[in-house]
Design an enzyme around this catalytic site. Sequence first.
Site, mmCIF file in Angstrom:
data_model
loop_
_atom_site.group_PDB
_atom_site.id
_atom_site.type_symbol
_atom_site.label_atom_id
_atom_site.label_comp_id
_atom_site.label_asym_id
_atom_site.label_seq_id
_atom_site.Cartn_x
_atom_site.Cartn_y
_atom_site.Cartn_z
ATOM 1 N N ASP A 52 22.491 -26.593 7.824
ATOM 2 C CA ASP A 52 21.815 -27.815 8.375
ATOM 3 C C ASP A 52 22.657 -28.753 7.600
ATOM 4 O O ASP A 52 22.790 -28.819 6.489
ATOM 5 C CB ASP A 52 20.304 -27.445 7.671
ATOM 6 C CG ASP A 52 19.438 -28.936 8.289
ATOM 7 O OD1 ASP A 52 18.306 -28.592 8.035
ATOM 8 O OD2 ASP A 52 19.784 -29.910 8.336
ATOM 9 N N ASP A 85 21.863 -30.788 14.673
ATOM 10 C CA ASP A 85 22.361 -30.601 13.202
ATOM 11 C C ASP A 85 22.077 -29.451 12.667
ATOM 12 O O ASP A 85 22.470 -29.367 11.490
ATOM 13 C CB ASP A 85 22.069 -31.817 12.356
ATOM 14 C CG ASP A 85 20.720 -31.603 11.443
ATOM 15 O OD1 ASP A 85 19.746 -31.151 12.209
ATOM 16 O OD2 ASP A 85 20.813 -31.820 10.424
ATOM 17 N N GLU A 86 21.582 -28.553 13.376
ATOM 18 C CA GLU A 86 20.958 -27.193 12.764
ATOM 19 C C GLU A 86 21.053 -25.845 13.375
ATOM 20 O O GLU A 86 20.879 -25.917 14.658
ATOM 21 C CB GLU A 86 19.457 -27.470 12.412
ATOM 22 C CG GLU A 86 18.847 -26.607 11.358
ATOM 23 C CD GLU A 86 17.081 -26.931 11.264
ATOM 24 O OE1 GLU A 86 16.531 -25.990 11.225
ATOM 25 O OE2 GLU A 86 16.959 -28.252 11.678
HETATM 26 N N1 DCP Z 1 15.469 -36.654 13.192
HETATM 27 C C1 DCP Z 1 14.328 -37.545 13.962
HETATM 28 N N2 DCP Z 1 13.228 -37.624 13.680
HETATM 29 C C2 DCP Z 1 12.805 -36.731 12.604
HETATM 30 C C3 DCP Z 1 13.230 -36.031 12.082
HETATM 31 C C4 DCP Z 1 14.887 -35.636 12.368
HETATM 32 O O1 DCP Z 1 14.962 -38.323 14.651
HETATM 33 N N3 DCP Z 1 11.223 -36.774 12.778
HETATM 34 C C5 DCP Z 1 16.616 -36.716 13.416
HETATM 35 C C6 DCP Z 1 17.558 -37.538 12.302
HETATM 36 C C7 DCP Z 1 18.142 -36.558 11.644
HETATM 37 C C8 DCP Z 1 18.355 -35.304 12.517
HETATM 38 O O2 DCP Z 1 17.405 -35.465 13.409
HETATM 39 O O3 DCP Z 1 19.347 -36.910 10.980
HETATM 40 C C9 DCP Z 1 18.254 -34.227 11.565
HETATM 41 O O4 DCP Z 1 16.948 -33.721 11.154
HETATM 42 P P1 DCP Z 1 16.985 -32.991 9.823
HETATM 43 O O5 DCP Z 1 15.325 -32.899 9.620
HETATM 44 O O6 DCP Z 1 17.853 -32.001 9.623
HETATM 45 O O7 DCP Z 1 17.082 -34.249 8.686
HETATM 46 P P2 DCP Z 1 18.339 -34.749 8.082
HETATM 47 O O8 DCP Z 1 19.483 -34.061 8.604
HETATM 48 O O9 DCP Z 1 18.690 -36.223 8.337
HETATM 49 O O10 DCP Z 1 18.337 -34.840 6.575
HETATM 50 P P3 DCP Z 1 18.460 -33.535 5.705
HETATM 51 O O11 DCP Z 1 19.472 -33.538 4.545
HETATM 52 O O12 DCP Z 1 17.034 -33.183 4.841
HETATM 53 O O13 DCP Z 1 18.604 -32.107 6.672
HETATM 54 MG MG MG Z 2 19.716 -32.013 8.488
#
Ligand code: DCP
Ligand code: MG
Length: 369
Positions: A16, A111-112
């Site tokens: 992730d 991203d996952e």
């Molecule tokens: N995303 C979005 N709306 C949300 C959650 C996520 O648009 N409610 C998008 C933005 C994030 C991406 O999806 O960058 C990936 O989601 P993640 O939950 O993996 O969050 P992040 O990668 O941003 O942070 P983390 O370091 O907690 O994984």
């Molecule tokens: Mg993420």
Amino acid sequence: MEIEPKKEQRKIVHIDMDAFYASIEQRDNPEYRGKPIVVGGSPEGRGVVATASYEARKFGIHSAMSSKRALQLCPEVIFVRPRFSVYKEVSAKLHEIFRRYTDLIEPLSLDEAYLDVTRDKQNIGSAIEIARQIRQAIKDELHLTASAGISVNKFVAKVASDFKKPDGLTFVGPSKVEKFIEQLPVEKFFGVGKVTAEKMKRMKLFTGADLKQLSEREMTKHFGKAGRFFFNIVRGIDERTVQPERETKSVGAEDTFPEDLENIEEMNAELERIAHRVVDRLQKHNLKGHTLTLKVKYGNFKQITRSKTFPNPITDMDSISEIAIQLLSSVEMEGRKVRLLGITLSNFDEQVTAFKDYGDAIQLSLFDD
Ligand code: DCP
Ligand code: MG
């Protein structure tokens, strides 16, 4: 006595990316580095935040929070407009890195992903080493960081990847799985939403260890279908396989009309003609699709689609035109002219995974409140 062959221990890696959209923006815009930024939303307070940089998270800002609230928490936060095409490109490169090790990749979002590296293409053998190399390649080639969880099943690998975020690697070996799960707060359990968590807490169930006290019968009595899943998972049993994404195939036909259509009867008649062509193509390729998508392009070139999925395949001309006509009747028309109509069938029978691919999502909606 017949001895059951021992099931092979799987090696599952969950990767992730850290603050995915925000990290890409900080990478590409040096002026944002080290600063509290959010992607999405607006400095005028409209809309919601897609994600926040780790600097912004220190103020309590997180995904799905309103811009207004984010501004209250951190008035100097920088709002960045999302660049989805860039995020998609990065995601494609990420998958390129994954594929050096395995083709058994199940993406959960851009991203996952889960990777099954029980057998890896390079015969490295160690899942920890593979995760280490993947994280290194992400740093060297994409100039971003990712967190990794490594374990014997999907559930534990996913929770583990979150354990030392950002830029962390967590391995939960077979002998540690049960202990790891026992200390987990119930909110972390796959399929436990807000309402279930509340209910569990009212029942004085706070951790995996508490959940383990309940018999399978008690579990299903209190939590229905999901109860059995919880019963197994708390004992480290999660047999869900990593489901690689298949190419999405579709078969369809469409028509642009010499003159825009205004009359619904005319449109329905056109849909019947298009349905006829779709059936021909389906039969030629011997395909049975479960999802029908209607495409409508208006006179002003604005285009919309409407889809419906059925448990049984849609194969005959009558069903196809009937469903398309029904979908069209649900579309806002109000004096609009139609320039193009199209029908597409997808989610074919031999693509068994097309349904299974959504396994997690279905289970989540089934289990979540
Ligand atoms: N995303 C979005 N709306 C949300 C959650 C996520 O648009 N409610 C998008 C933005 C994030 C991406 O999806 O960058 C990936 O989601 P993640 O939950 O993996 O969050 P992040 O990668 O941003 O942070 P983390 O370091 O907690 O994984
Ligand atoms: Mg993420």
